[in-house]
Design an enzyme around this catalytic site. Structure first.
Site, short mmCIF file in Angstrom:
data_model
loop_
_atom_site.label_atom_id
_atom_site.label_comp_id
_atom_site.label_asym_id
_atom_site.label_seq_id
_atom_site.Cartn_x
_atom_site.Cartn_y
_atom_site.Cartn_z
N LYS A 151 2.63 -26.12 -6.03
CA LYS A 151 3.49 -24.89 -5.91
C LYS A 151 3.09 -23.90 -6.52
CE LYS A 151 7.13 -22.20 -3.80
NZ LYS A 151 8.33 -22.42 -3.73
N LYS A 188 6.21 -27.09 -9.89
CA LYS A 188 6.71 -25.72 -9.55
C LYS A 188 6.39 -25.12 -10.58
CE LYS A 188 9.41 -23.25 -7.09
NZ LYS A 188 10.57 -22.65 -5.72
N TYR A 198 1.81 -19.47 6.03
CA TYR A 198 2.72 -18.32 6.49
C TYR A 198 1.55 -18.00 7.14
CZ TYR A 198 6.12 -18.01 2.98
OH TYR A 198 7.59 -18.23 2.01
N CYS A 254 19.23 -20.59 -4.90
CA CYS A 254 19.45 -18.42 -5.42
C CYS A 254 19.53 -17.98 -4.57
CB CYS A 254 17.31 -18.99 -5.80
SG CYS A 254 16.56 -20.00 -5.22
N ARG A 299 10.62 -13.71 -2.64
CA ARG A 299 12.09 -12.93 -3.28
C ARG A 299 12.75 -12.00 -2.50
NH1 ARG A 299 11.17 -14.88 -9.31
NH2 ARG A 299 10.75 -16.73 -9.61
N GLU A 303 5.38 -34.26 -14.38
CA GLU A 303 6.20 -34.41 -13.32
C GLU A 303 6.19 -35.22 -12.59
OE1 GLU A 303 9.31 -32.48 -13.25
OE2 GLU A 303 8.80 -31.31 -14.65
N ARG A 314 12.70 -17.01 -14.51
CA ARG A 314 13.15 -19.32 -14.45
C ARG A 314 12.92 -19.96 -15.20
NH1 ARG A 314 15.40 -17.67 -9.82
NH2 ARG A 314 15.17 -17.29 -7.52
C1 PBG Z 1 12.92 -20.91 -5.00
C2 PBG Z 1 11.90 -20.75 -4.64
C3 PBG Z 1 10.99 -20.14 -4.80
C4 PBG Z 1 9.74 -20.10 -3.49
C5 PBG Z 1 10.95 -20.57 -2.22
N1 PBG Z 1 12.22 -21.03 -2.60
C6 PBG Z 1 10.28 -19.37 -5.30
C7 PBG Z 1 11.37 -19.00 -6.35
O1 PBG Z 1 11.37 -18.25 -6.48
O2 PBG Z 1 11.09 -18.88 -7.43
C8 PBG Z 1 8.39 -19.23 -3.73
C9 PBG Z 1 8.30 -19.50 -1.45
C10 PBG Z 1 6.51 -18.45 -1.57
O3 PBG Z 1 7.05 -17.12 -3.09
O4 PBG Z 1 6.36 -18.40 -1.06
N2 PBG Z 1 13.72 -22.25 -4.67
ZN ZN Z 2 15.82 -21.38 -6.31
#
Ligand code: PBG
Ligand code: ZN
Length: 324
Positions: free
Chosen positions: A248, A195, A313, A122, A205, A233, A217
């Protein structure tokens, strides 16, 4: 009559007594710290929606890795913003992209740090979806071939752990096969098995410039209402060869973390995502909460729910607070 012989407060009488009966411990060794790597050099720019987190050029990412290692944090997860985007996200497997260069540079300068490569498309696709499109639908099996390339390129750059976050069906098996074909049998897979299609990814994002340009998504990430589906899953990803199973986001899904922990024998990771982080930072900036206390309480709760690994983080701050 209440029986006054039964007094649980005896076990809370002093700090040492409390430490003797404490059931859960939080350690710096539990953490993975995510970083965002960008093109260029000498860049360290704070991400507005994630105060305390930065866009880092490769040279600055190496400095960050040294700091992470010196705090005793065992692992870093590398996300990247590429130089170019296209329909299929081909910069995701470009060996000269910031992610691949950062992985190689960190592995060279800080070899003992475990490097997790986030495998998704993405950030790299012009449309912002996590795979190759067929009309407005993300084509599962076409995407698997691209994910294999991303995983191999990151592993060849020096990633120790490959973490697919795309939610395509069959990606763990496809990635395992591609790694093994390239003699990367010692590279492990941490699957974002569970997820959810979550509102908590908003700040990420912004930081990763990875919002979908149309739609959302929900046709590949999970419905937040579902927990039994999470176990399905997990079973599939273990059958396909996942080494570590991730849930997540973390905080709104600790019930799912507990169910997954009780269901399998693999290590369980949680991702304490950007929205969870941003809410804490915003309230702390207002003076409404005690940040160290809230953060350590929250991370301890993730351990208590059953997580072995916490991607967060807060890792650098929490490492300092844990040291006293
Ligand atoms: C997508 C991705 C996402 C995060 C990391 N890789 C979620 C998304 O945009 O659907 C989210 C990480 C975060 O919010 O800290 N592959
Ligand atoms: Zn992605």
């Amino acid at each position: 009559m209440i029986d006054q012989k039964l007094r649980p407060r005896r076990m809370r009488i002093s700090a040492n007594m409390r430490s003797m009966v404490r059931e859960t411990s939080l350690s710096v060794k539990d953490f993975v710290y995510p970083i965002f790597v960008v093109p260029g050099t000498n860049i360290k720019e704070e991400i507005p929606s994630m105060p305390g987190c930065y866009h880092l050029s490769v040279d600055k990412a190496v400095e960050a890795a040294q700091e992470i290692d010196s705090l005793g944090i065992p692992s870093v997860e590398v996300f990247g913003l590429p130089e170019y985007k296209d329909e299929i996200g081909s910069s995701a497997w470009d060996m000269n992209s910031p992610v691949q260069r950062a992985i190689a540079a960190i592995k060279k300068e800080v070899p003992r740090l475990m490097i997790v490569g986030d495998v998704c498309l993405c950030q790299y696709t012009s449309h912002g979806h996590c795979g190759q499109l067929c009309g407005h639908y993300v084509d599962n099996d076409a995407t698997l071939k691209l994910l294999q390339k991303v995983a191999v390129s990151q592993a060849q750059s020096g990633a120790d752990i490959i973490a697919p976050s795309d939610m395509m069906d069959g990606r763990v098996a496809a990635i395992r096969e591609a790694l093994d074909e390239n003699s990367l049998t010692n590279v492990s897979i941490m699957s974002y098995a569970v997820k959810y299609a979550s509102g908590y990814y908003g700040p990420f994002r912004d930081a990763a410039d990875s919002s979908p340009q149309f739609g959302d998504r929900r046709a590949y990430q999970m419905d937040p209402a579902n927990a039994r589906e999470a176990l399905k899953e997990v079973d599939l990803d273990i059958a396909e060869g996942a080494d570590i199973i991730m849930v997540k986001p973390a905080l709104a899904y600790l019930d799912v973390v507990r169910q997954v922990r009780d269901h399998i024998h693999h290590p369980v990771a949680v991702y304490n995502v950007s929205g969870e982080y941003a809410m804490v930072k915003a309230a702390a900036a207002k003076g409404w909460i005690d940040e160290p206390r809230i953060v350590l309480e929250t991370l301890t709760s993730m351990k208590r729910a059953g997580a072995d690994i916490i991607i967060t983080y807060h890792a650098i701050d929490a490492a300092r607070w844990l040291q006293g």
